[in-house]
Scaffold this motif. Structure first.
Motif, PDB file in Angstrom:
ATOM      1  N   ARG A  76       7.703 -19.190  37.902  1.00 21.09           N
ATOM      2  CA  ARG A  76       7.476 -19.680  36.539  1.00 21.09           C
ATOM      3  C   ARG A  76       8.767 -19.783  35.754  1.00 21.09           C
ATOM      4  O   ARG A  76       8.905 -20.542  34.818  1.00 21.09           O
ATOM      5  CB  ARG A  76       6.476 -18.769  35.837  1.00 21.09           C
ATOM      6  N   LEU A  77       9.701 -18.969  36.228  1.00 17.40           N
ATOM      7  CA  LEU A  77      11.014 -18.934  35.615  1.00 17.40           C
ATOM      8  C   LEU A  77      11.630 -20.334  35.539  1.00 17.40           C
ATOM      9  O   LEU A  77      12.169 -20.746  34.534  1.00 17.40           O
ATOM     10  CB  LEU A  77      11.878 -18.059  36.499  1.00 17.40           C
ATOM     11  N   LEU A  78      11.574 -21.055  36.661  1.00 22.95           N
ATOM     12  CA  LEU A  78      12.173 -22.387  36.680  1.00 22.95           C
ATOM     13  C   LEU A  78      11.177 -23.427  36.194  1.00 22.95           C
ATOM     14  O   LEU A  78      11.547 -24.399  35.562  1.00 22.95           O
ATOM     15  CB  LEU A  78      12.624 -22.746  38.091  1.00 22.95           C
ATOM     16  N   GLU A  79       9.902 -23.204  36.520  1.00 18.59           N
ATOM     17  CA  GLU A  79       8.913 -24.244  36.236  1.00 18.59           C
ATOM     18  C   GLU A  79       8.815 -24.554  34.755  1.00 18.59           C
ATOM     19  O   GLU A  79       8.593 -25.686  34.374  1.00 18.59           O
ATOM     20  CB  GLU A  79       7.555 -23.842  36.806  1.00 18.59           C
ATOM     21  N   HIS A  80       8.985 -23.543  33.916  1.00 23.39           N
ATOM     22  CA  HIS A  80       8.816 -23.863  32.500  1.00 23.39           C
ATOM     23  C   HIS A  80      10.054 -24.528  31.897  1.00 23.39           C
ATOM     24  O   HIS A  80      10.006 -25.071  30.815  1.00 23.39           O
ATOM     25  CB  HIS A  80       8.359 -22.640  31.695  1.00 23.39           C
ATOM     26  N   LEU A  81      11.152 -24.508  32.649  1.00 21.40           N
ATOM     27  CA  LEU A  81      12.366 -25.138  32.130  1.00 21.40           C
ATOM     28  C   LEU A  81      12.394 -26.645  32.367  1.00 21.40           C
ATOM     29  O   LEU A  81      13.053 -27.385  31.654  1.00 21.40           O
ATOM     30  CB  LEU A  81      13.600 -24.529  32.806  1.00 21.40           C
ATOM     31  N   VAL A  82      11.707 -27.082  33.422  1.00 28.70           N
ATOM     32  CA  VAL A  82      11.851 -28.477  33.842  1.00 28.70           C
ATOM     33  C   VAL A  82      10.687 -29.334  33.329  1.00 28.70           C
ATOM     34  O   VAL A  82       9.702 -28.818  32.816  1.00 28.70           O
ATOM     35  CB  VAL A  82      11.936 -28.575  35.377  1.00 28.70           C
ATOM     36  N   ASP A  83      10.818 -30.659  33.510  1.00 24.64           N
ATOM     37  CA  ASP A  83       9.787 -31.568  33.012  1.00 24.64           C
ATOM     38  C   ASP A  83       8.648 -31.733  34.006  1.00 24.64           C
ATOM     39  O   ASP A  83       7.494 -31.864  33.621  1.00 24.64           O
ATOM     40  CB  ASP A  83      10.394 -32.947  32.731  1.00 24.64           C
ATOM     41  N   SER A  84       9.000 -31.793  35.286  1.00 23.42           N
ATOM     42  CA  SER A  84       7.973 -32.022  36.296  1.00 23.42           C
ATOM     43  C   SER A  84       8.200 -31.084  37.470  1.00 23.42           C
ATOM     44  O   SER A  84       9.345 -30.796  37.819  1.00 23.42           O
ATOM     45  CB  SER A  84       8.022 -33.455  36.823  1.00 23.42           C
ATOM     46  N   VAL A  85       7.115 -30.621  38.044  1.00 23.36           N
ATOM     47  CA  VAL A  85       7.213 -29.778  39.229  1.00 23.36           C
ATOM     48  C   VAL A  85       6.407 -30.446  40.331  1.00 23.36           C
ATOM     49  O   VAL A  85       5.221 -30.714  40.171  1.00 23.36           O
ATOM     50  CB  VAL A  85       6.673 -28.357  38.971  1.00 23.36           C
ATOM     51  N   LEU A  86       7.069 -30.743  41.431  1.00 22.83           N
ATOM     52  CA  LEU A  86       6.391 -31.364  42.568  1.00 22.83           C
ATOM     53  C   LEU A  86       6.392 -30.384  43.734  1.00 22.83           C
ATOM     54  O   LEU A  86       7.365 -29.672  43.947  1.00 22.83           O
ATOM     55  CB  LEU A  86       7.115 -32.630  43.026  1.00 22.83           C
TER      56      LEU A  86
END
Ligand code: TYD
Ligand code: MG
Length: 455
Positions: A221-231
């Protein structure tokens, strides 16, 4: 000056605490806290270092513009292409084809726009060799083997890159925090720097990330909330098919799926995935049935398998792979009460073949048919498909896109479809016999024939 306390950051949820504990007090993960050494204090200077000299790239696309990736399937998942200035995180197991896919994308975009592909895992020669094997050429693609983030950003700035690909985030070093590559603090700092770079320059950034054993991108979640899209890039073991799924998308829907096949010359998109997951055994076996699910906006034929086995000891086991376990429990109760499919004394296993997760209720009726088929050891004809929702009172309820599902089943050569009464079309597709049913018991009879007493 304020005294700097050490801060402990959770690798799973990104929460911060002042003192070390074995378990994160915020998300409950064990052993996930890691000390962050006064990175806070280093922050303003660091920001200046990275942000200094940044100017919107003149070749970078205008805000809101979308770059075509060269793969319609990938563009679909992204909601119509790679948005300028957006940051995309791509996760997947090692060897699944992340580097292959994005080298292909880099080459496609690089034919017309400056692209930087920074590999920290392979040498430039290795990447070039792969590009040759894939037959890729791109006029303005720069491949670098670099793990130092400031150097990569400087290069991307120099080249006025419209697309920057980082392969992978785990090998990056920001040169700021004291921790080594791959540490939680590094991941976060690097990702934050990349996001800042993307937002200030309009350059789209793709970050490749390895997944952990549990299937989440390291420091999830650390990175996921920083970026626009997660694939996420997934496949079933041994299959050459790959699925790209968006779990987060600020610029499109999240339930789209993209289908690819790994070939000798890279990843090829599969435009008509209707039946790619149907690799049924040559001999039809009890407990197996095909359903038409709708995944990512398209009908998809999927095999469901059930195995029921007399329980040996303890409490009966209910294992669902690809289906919601609570839904299965409800279906078992409905089957017992309304169709005398008694499985209280049985272990029950249900599997969705192909590694697909079915999140809709259309699989209810086929699951019950598969259970009954396994219990009675009676085979469902191989040319039969079924879909429909089951209600608590044993009724078969209609599902959305009934006609579309029937057309796909027909196109794939199925001969009989058991469907909810309200989904029965006025005119069935040519060559497909539609059997409308209103209750679970009718569905079972239509699929397995009249009950012969045993249960
Ligand atoms: P790769 O893109 O290196 O995976 P990742 O970056 O996700 O770790 O993919 C490597 C695998 O793909 C490898 O097992 C070989 C296979 N492959 C093909 O089958 N065909 C090809 O054309 C290429 C380039 C790779
Ligand atoms: Mg790779």
């Amino acid at each position: 000056m304020a005294r700097l306390n050490p801060v402990f950051v959770c690798g799973s949820c990104g929460g911060e605490t002042l003192k070390w504990q074995g378990q994160c007090p915020l998300c409950g993960d064990w052993n996930s806290l890691e000390q962050r050494t006064s990175a806070r204090a280093a922050r303003p200077a660091a920001a200046a270092a990275v942000g200094a000299g940044l100017k919107p790239a003149s070749h970078a696309p205008a805000t809101g513009e979308r770059l075509e990736s060269g793969h319609g399937e990938l563009d679909r998942v992204l909601g119509g292409g790679i948005v300028a200035g957006s940051v995309i995180l791509l996760g997947g197991e090692p060897g699944i084809g992340k580097s292959t896919l994005f080298l292909q994308v880099a080459a496609h975009v690089g034919a017309t726009r400056p692209v930087v592909y920074a590999s920290g895992e392979e040498s430039v020669a290795q990447v070039q060799l792969r590009a040759q094997r894939l037959g890729l050429t791109a006029a303005s693609l720069s491949v670098v083997c670099e793990t130092d983030l400031p150097a990569i950003l400087a290069l991307a700035g120099d080249k006025n890159a419209a697309l920057l690909i980082i392969d992978s985030i785990q090998t990056l070093q920001s040169g700021l925090a004291g921790a080594g590559a791959g540490a939680i603090t590094q991941l976060r700092e690097c990702t934050a720097d990349l996001v800042r770079y993307a937002k200030t320059t309009g350059c789209a950034v793709v970050i490749v990330g390895h997944v952990t054993k549990e299937g989440a991108i390291a420091g999830p979640r650390l990175l996921e909330h920083l970026v626009d899209s997660v694939l996420y890039f997934q496949s079933e073991a041994g299959s050459r098919y790959r699925i790209v799924r968006a779990t987060k998308n600020r610029f499109g829907a999240v339930n789209e799926l993209g289908f690819f096949a790994m070939t000798g010359t890279g990843l090829k998109e599969v435009k008509n995935p209707g039946a790619i997951f149907l690799a049924r055994a040559p001999e039809p076996a009890a407990g197996s049935i095909v359903t038409v699910t709708r995944e990512g906006g398209r009908p998809l034929l999927i095999e469901l398998q059930a195995l029921v086995d007399r329980m040996r000891f303890g409490a009966p086991r209910r294992i669902a792979q690809g289906l919601d376990a609570n839904r299965l429990a409800m279906l078992l109760a409905a089957a017992n009460r309304h169709a005398q499919v008694a499985l209280q004394e049985h272990d029950v296993f249900v599997n969705v073949v192909g590694g697909i997760e079915i999140g809709e209720t259309a699989a209810d009726m086929p699951v019950i048919i598969a259970l009954a088929s396994s219990l009675a050891d009676r085979v469902v004809p191989a040319s039969l498909v079924a879909f429909g929702e089951i209600g608590l009172t044993g009724e078969v309820r209609p599902v959305a896109y009934g006609d579309e599902r029937l057309r796909e089943a027909c196109a794939q050569g199925f001969k009989v479809a058991i469907v909810p009464r309200d989904n029965a079309p006025r005119r069935a597709p040519e060559g497909l016999r539609v059997v409308p049913v209103g209750r679970i018991s009718e569905a079972l009879e239509a699929a397995l024939g009249p009950r012969s007493g045993e249960g």
